[in-house]
Motif scaffolding. Structure first.
Motif, PDB file in Angstrom:
ATOM      1  N   GLY A 150       0.797  -1.220   0.000  1.00 44.56           N
ATOM      2  CA  GLY A 150       0.000   0.000   0.000  1.00 44.56           C
ATOM      3  C   GLY A 150       0.827   1.265   0.000  1.00 44.56           C
ATOM      4  O   GLY A 150       0.382   2.300   0.488  1.00 44.56           O
ATOM      5  N   GLY A 151       2.038   1.199  -0.541  1.00 42.11           N
ATOM      6  CA  GLY A 151       2.912   2.371  -0.605  1.00 42.11           C
ATOM      7  C   GLY A 151       3.905   2.461   0.533  1.00 42.11           C
ATOM      8  O   GLY A 151       4.747   3.353   0.547  1.00 42.11           O
ATOM      9  N   ARG A 152       3.833   1.536   1.501  1.00 44.76           N
ATOM     10  CA  ARG A 152       4.781   1.573   2.621  1.00 44.76           C
ATOM     11  C   ARG A 152       6.191   1.150   2.198  1.00 44.76           C
ATOM     12  O   ARG A 152       7.163   1.470   2.860  1.00 44.76           O
ATOM     13  N   THR A 153       6.304   0.416   1.098  1.00 41.15           N
ATOM     14  CA  THR A 153       7.606   0.012   0.570  1.00 41.15           C
ATOM     15  C   THR A 153       7.820   0.692  -0.774  1.00 41.15           C
ATOM     16  O   THR A 153       6.960   0.622  -1.657  1.00 41.15           O
ATOM     17  N   VAL A 154       8.975   1.360  -0.907  1.00 38.28           N
ATOM     18  CA  VAL A 154       9.320   2.092  -2.122  1.00 38.28           C
ATOM     19  C   VAL A 154      10.574   1.466  -2.714  1.00 38.28           C
ATOM     20  O   VAL A 154      11.585   1.333  -2.025  1.00 38.28           O
ATOM     21  N   VAL A 155      10.506   1.098  -3.991  1.00 38.43           N
ATOM     22  CA  VAL A 155      11.630   0.483  -4.688  1.00 38.43           C
ATOM     23  C   VAL A 155      12.230   1.515  -5.638  1.00 38.43           C
ATOM     24  O   VAL A 155      11.552   1.998  -6.544  1.00 38.43           O
ATOM     25  N   PHE A 156      13.497   1.855  -5.405  1.00 41.98           N
ATOM     26  CA  PHE A 156      14.238   2.770  -6.267  1.00 41.98           C
ATOM     27  C   PHE A 156      15.207   1.957  -7.128  1.00 41.98           C
ATOM     28  O   PHE A 156      15.903   1.098  -6.598  1.00 41.98           O
ATOM     29  N   THR A 157      15.257   2.263  -8.419  1.00 41.63           N
ATOM     30  CA  THR A 157      16.193   1.576  -9.312  1.00 41.63           C
ATOM     31  C   THR A 157      17.064   2.606 -10.031  1.00 41.63           C
ATOM     32  O   THR A 157      16.657   3.745 -10.253  1.00 41.63           O
ATOM     33  N   PHE A 158      18.257   2.177 -10.406  1.00 38.55           N
ATOM     34  CA  PHE A 158      19.260   3.043 -11.021  1.00 38.55           C
ATOM     35  C   PHE A 158      18.731   3.691 -12.291  1.00 38.55           C
ATOM     36  O   PHE A 158      18.143   3.035 -13.148  1.00 38.55           O
ATOM     37  N   LYS A 159      18.954   4.979 -12.396  1.00 39.67           N
ATOM     38  CA  LYS A 159      18.580   5.750 -13.582  1.00 39.67           C
ATOM     39  C   LYS A 159      19.832   6.228 -14.305  1.00 39.67           C
ATOM     40  O   LYS A 159      20.023   5.988 -15.475  1.00 39.67           O
ATOM     41  N   ASP A 160      20.708   6.913 -13.570  1.00 36.47           N
ATOM     42  CA  ASP A 160      21.964   7.415 -14.109  1.00 36.47           C
ATOM     43  C   ASP A 160      22.782   7.931 -12.928  1.00 36.47           C
ATOM     44  O   ASP A 160      22.417   7.706 -11.782  1.00 36.47           O
ATOM     45  N   GLY A 161      23.862   8.632 -13.186  1.00 36.39           N
ATOM     46  CA  GLY A 161      24.632   9.164 -12.081  1.00 36.39           C
ATOM     47  C   GLY A 161      25.860   9.922 -12.531  1.00 36.39           C
ATOM     48  O   GLY A 161      26.282   9.831 -13.686  1.00 36.39           O
ATOM     49  N   ALA A 162      26.430  10.658 -11.603  1.00 38.07           N
ATOM     50  CA  ALA A 162      27.656  11.407 -11.857  1.00 38.07           C
ATOM     51  C   ALA A 162      28.855  10.573 -11.394  1.00 38.07           C
ATOM     52  O   ALA A 162      28.762   9.801 -10.444  1.00 38.07           O
ATOM     53  N   ASN A 163      29.949  10.745 -12.080  1.00 42.09           N
ATOM     54  CA  ASN A 163      31.184  10.014 -11.786  1.00 42.09           C
ATOM     55  C   ASN A 163      31.004   8.501 -11.917  1.00 42.09           C
ATOM     56  O   ASN A 163      31.648   7.723 -11.213  1.00 42.09           O
ATOM     57  N   ILE A 164      30.120   8.129 -12.823  1.00 40.94           N
ATOM     58  CA  ILE A 164      29.909   6.724 -13.175  1.00 40.94           C
ATOM     59  C   ILE A 164      30.061   6.659 -14.700  1.00 40.94           C
ATOM     60  O   ILE A 164      29.073   6.710 -15.433  1.00 40.94           O
ATOM     61  N   PRO A 165      31.314   6.607 -15.186  1.00 40.93           N
ATOM     62  CA  PRO A 165      31.538   6.706 -16.627  1.00 40.93           C
ATOM     63  C   PRO A 165      30.942   5.554 -17.433  1.00 40.93           C
ATOM     64  O   PRO A 165      30.613   5.723 -18.595  1.00 40.93           O
ATOM     65  N   THR A 166      30.838   4.381 -16.830  1.00 44.08           N
ATOM     66  CA  THR A 166      30.172   3.248 -17.475  1.00 44.08           C
ATOM     67  C   THR A 166      29.294   2.572 -16.436  1.00 44.08           C
ATOM     68  O   THR A 166      29.525   2.693 -15.224  1.00 44.08           O
ATOM     69  N   ARG A 167      28.310   1.848 -16.909  1.00 39.43           N
ATOM     70  CA  ARG A 167      27.393   1.136 -16.007  1.00 39.43           C
ATOM     71  C   ARG A 167      28.153   0.162 -15.105  1.00 39.43           C
ATOM     72  O   ARG A 167      27.722  -0.128 -13.997  1.00 39.43           O
ATOM     73  N   ASP A 168      29.291  -0.350 -15.575  1.00 40.18           N
ATOM     74  CA  ASP A 168      30.039  -1.343 -14.810  1.00 40.18           C
ATOM     75  C   ASP A 168      30.904  -0.763 -13.700  1.00 40.18           C
ATOM     76  O   ASP A 168      31.469  -1.514 -12.910  1.00 40.18           O
ATOM     77  N   ARG A 169      31.034   0.565 -13.629  1.00 40.42           N
ATOM     78  CA  ARG A 169      31.760   1.177 -12.505  1.00 40.42           C
ATOM     79  C   ARG A 169      30.918   0.966 -11.253  1.00 40.42           C
ATOM     80  O   ARG A 169      29.715   1.204 -11.253  1.00 40.42           O
TER      81      ARG A 169
END
Length: 175
Positions: free
Chosen positions: A116-135
């Motif tokens: 009922g909204g008590r649990t929130v799932v955040f997933t990766f979108k992008d980021g700074a100082n992350i030149p590739t997804r594998d960093r």
């Protein structure tokens, strides 16, 4: 193909995090995002945190920027270091940016909700100082609002093409 598989996965309404079934989930909606942001705003104050990694920390939640952002400051999690996480609405989306001791700043989006909204799932979108997804970076966070004075967060780490569970932090509000 992967996008189609993930879309189908979300439509099925179940989410697994490092082997743990979160049960039925609902994709993010503007209403769920706004309600979750209000839950983060209600955390204002000081908290104690205990990690499954064996450390304890002091946390502080504070509304800043005319109430448009919630700043979580984590002290003592790493000796001599502090980290911060911001929670904010971007239109109809709830986002967080984590300022990590890994010297990067992953940005995650609330993509699903449970209980009922008590649990929130955040997933990766992008980021700074992350030149590739594998960093190496924090890649997923799940916040469960167990009570007004008790929040559980679970974080995963992504590196070299693999996501793995990193830690769980139980936060309790200080009196």
């Amino acid at each position: 193909m992967r996008i189609l598989v993930m879309t189908g996965f979300w439509l099925l309404g179940a989410l697994r995090l490092a082997g743990e079934d979160l049960g039925p989930t609902t994709p993010s909606t503007p209403e769920l995002a706004r309600a979750a942001f209000r839950r983060f705003q209600a955390l204002e104050g000081t908290w104690d945190g205990k990690s499954t990694k064996g450390w304890a920390e002091s946390l502080r939640y504070q509304s800043i920027a005319a109430g448009s952002t919630v700043l979580e400051t984590s002290l003592d999690a790493h000796p001599g270091e502090a980290m911060a996480t911001t929670f904010y609405l971007d239109g109809d989306r709830l986002l967080l940016t984590h300022y990590c001791v890994a010297k990067n700043q992953p940005r995650l989006e609330a993509t699903a909700f449970a209980d009922g909204g008590r649990t929130v799932v955040f997933t990766f979108k992008d980021g700074a100082n992350i030149p590739t997804r594998d960093r190496g970076h924090m890649d997923k966070a799940v916040f469960t609002f167990e009570a007004a004075d008790r929040v559980r967060s679970r974080w995963t780490w992504y590196q070299d093409g693999k996501e793995k569970w990193f830690e769980e932090i139980l936060q309790t509000r200080k009196p």
